[in-house]
Design an enzyme around this catalytic site. Sequence first.
Site, PDB file in Angstrom:
ATOM      1  N   ASN A  80     -10.077  -0.808  -0.291  1.00  0.00           N
ATOM      2  CA  ASN A  80      -8.621  -0.669  -0.253  1.00  0.00           C
ATOM      3  C   ASN A  80      -8.026  -1.333  -1.486  1.00  0.00           C
ATOM      4  OD1 ASN A  80      -5.865  -0.922   0.236  1.00  0.00           O
ATOM      5  ND2 ASN A  80      -6.099  -1.472   2.380  1.00  0.00           N
ATOM      6  N   HIS A 126      -3.738   7.067   1.450  1.00  0.00           N
ATOM      7  CA  HIS A 126      -4.068   5.716   1.014  1.00  0.00           C
ATOM      8  C   HIS A 126      -5.447   5.353   1.546  1.00  0.00           C
ATOM      9  CE1 HIS A 126      -4.220   1.463   0.588  1.00  0.00           C
ATOM     10  NE2 HIS A 126      -3.953   1.215   1.864  1.00  0.00           N
ATOM     11  N   CYS A 147       0.802  -1.224   0.000  1.00  0.00           N
ATOM     12  CA  CYS A 147       0.000   0.000   0.000  1.00  0.00           C
ATOM     13  C   CYS A 147       0.833   1.272   0.000  1.00  0.00           C
ATOM     14  CB  CYS A 147      -0.945   0.005   1.201  1.00  0.00           C
ATOM     15  SG  CYS A 147      -2.023  -1.444   1.278  1.00  0.00           S
TER      16      CYS A 147
END
Length: 400
Positions: free
Chosen positions: A356, A326, A178
Site C-alpha cells: 500500500n 487503490h 490514500c
Amino acid sequence: MVAASGLAPPRAAAVCPRTRCFPRTSFLRFAPPVAPPPPQLRCCSSTVDDGVVSAETSKPRLPRVVGMGSKLVGCGSAVPTLSVSNDDLSKIVETSDDWIAARTGIRNRRVLSGDETLRGLSVQAAQRALEMAQVKPEDVDLVLLCTSTPDDLFGGAAQVSTEVGCRKAVGFDITAACSGFIIGLITATRYIKGGGLQNVLVIGADALSKFVDWTDRGTCILFGDAAGAVLVQACSADEDGLLGFCIQSDGNGQKHLNARTLNDDSILSKTNGVPGFPPRKATYSCIEMNGKEVFRFAVRCVPQSIEKALEEAGLPASSIDWLLLHQANQRIIDAAASRLDIPSDKVISNLANYGNTSAASIPLALDEAVRSGKVKTGHIIAVSGFGAGLTWGSAIVKWG
C-alpha cells in the site's frame, strides 16, 4: 522598489484626484499634484531577482478558455531502491510470507533508505510523465502534490515544481492520504474547466514507512513508499476524458484509521506559573488502524462510489475496460470487482510488489499498465481511492 527583506514597502494612502478627500478648512493648503510613478508588475517574471519587472518587458497573458474538457496524456512513477520482502519482515515481527500473502496479497514493498527523499521520487515521476506527454516543464500551469507525508511540514509541491522546471506553475499540496490522488485528479480537471488552465501535473506520493510501527505486524506488513504522476491536459469539451466522478467523506470513520499528533510532556520544565503554556511539543503517532472496520468500509463504499460515477457517466459497468483501485488489500480489490461483475483479467493490480503506497498507488499501477501496453488510448478505466479521513472517491476516465 523592494526592500532588502524581500517585501515591498507600504504605499502611501490613495488620494481622490478631484476632491483630494480633505475637509475644507482655512488652515489646510493643497499641495500641487504629483505625477504617479510608472506602473510596475510584481512577481510576474519567470525568474525573480528583486521581485519587480518593468511593464515594458512583460508579455500579455493568453486569454483563458473555460468550459474545456481534460484528458490524461502522460504518466510516470518512481520507487525506492530498497525492497523489503515478507521474509525480511518475519525477522522483525512474528509473521511469515504465507500469512501476509494470504491476508493481503502483498509479498514485497519498497522503502526509502539512504539519502532518498519523497521529493526526489516525486520529481522523477513528474519528469517521466512530462516526457511521455511531450510537454515542456515551462508549459505546466499547476502542480498538485497529493501526499500526507511531505518532507517538509509546510508541504513540498513548490519545491517539486521548481526542481522539475515548472517555472510558470503554482504548486500546492493536497492531503487526503490514500484518496489523495483521486481528489487531486478531479481537482485538476476542475481547474482546467473553470480556470482555463492548459496543463496540470498531478503527483501522488507517500512515504508511510516513516510513520509505521515496525513492531506491529498488523500494520508494518502493509505499507510501502512510492510516487506516481499524470499530466492532465485541456482539450475540447467533446474529447473530455473525465466521464463521471464521485467523491465523499465521513469523519466518523477517522477513529478506524489515523496517525494523530501527540504531545511531548518532557519539555515542560518551567511553565512560569501559566498553566498550559508554553504549548507542548507535538509529534505524530504511528499509523493506527482497525483493519476489520476499514475492510468493511472499503468493500461496501468503493463499489457504491464506482456505481455512482458510472451513473453520472451514463455508462454500464460492462463498458469498463479496466478496474484500477487503490492498492490496499487484494481481498478488497477482488470483492469490489465481484460486486461490479468485472472479470479478474480486467483488474489492474501490482499490490504484490509494492504494498500500500497510499496516494501513489493508483498512478504507480497506471504507469506500469500503460508502459506495458495493457492500457491503450481510448480505454475506459474505473479508478477509485479510499482511506484515512475517512475519504473515498471514484472517477471514470478515458486514457489518452
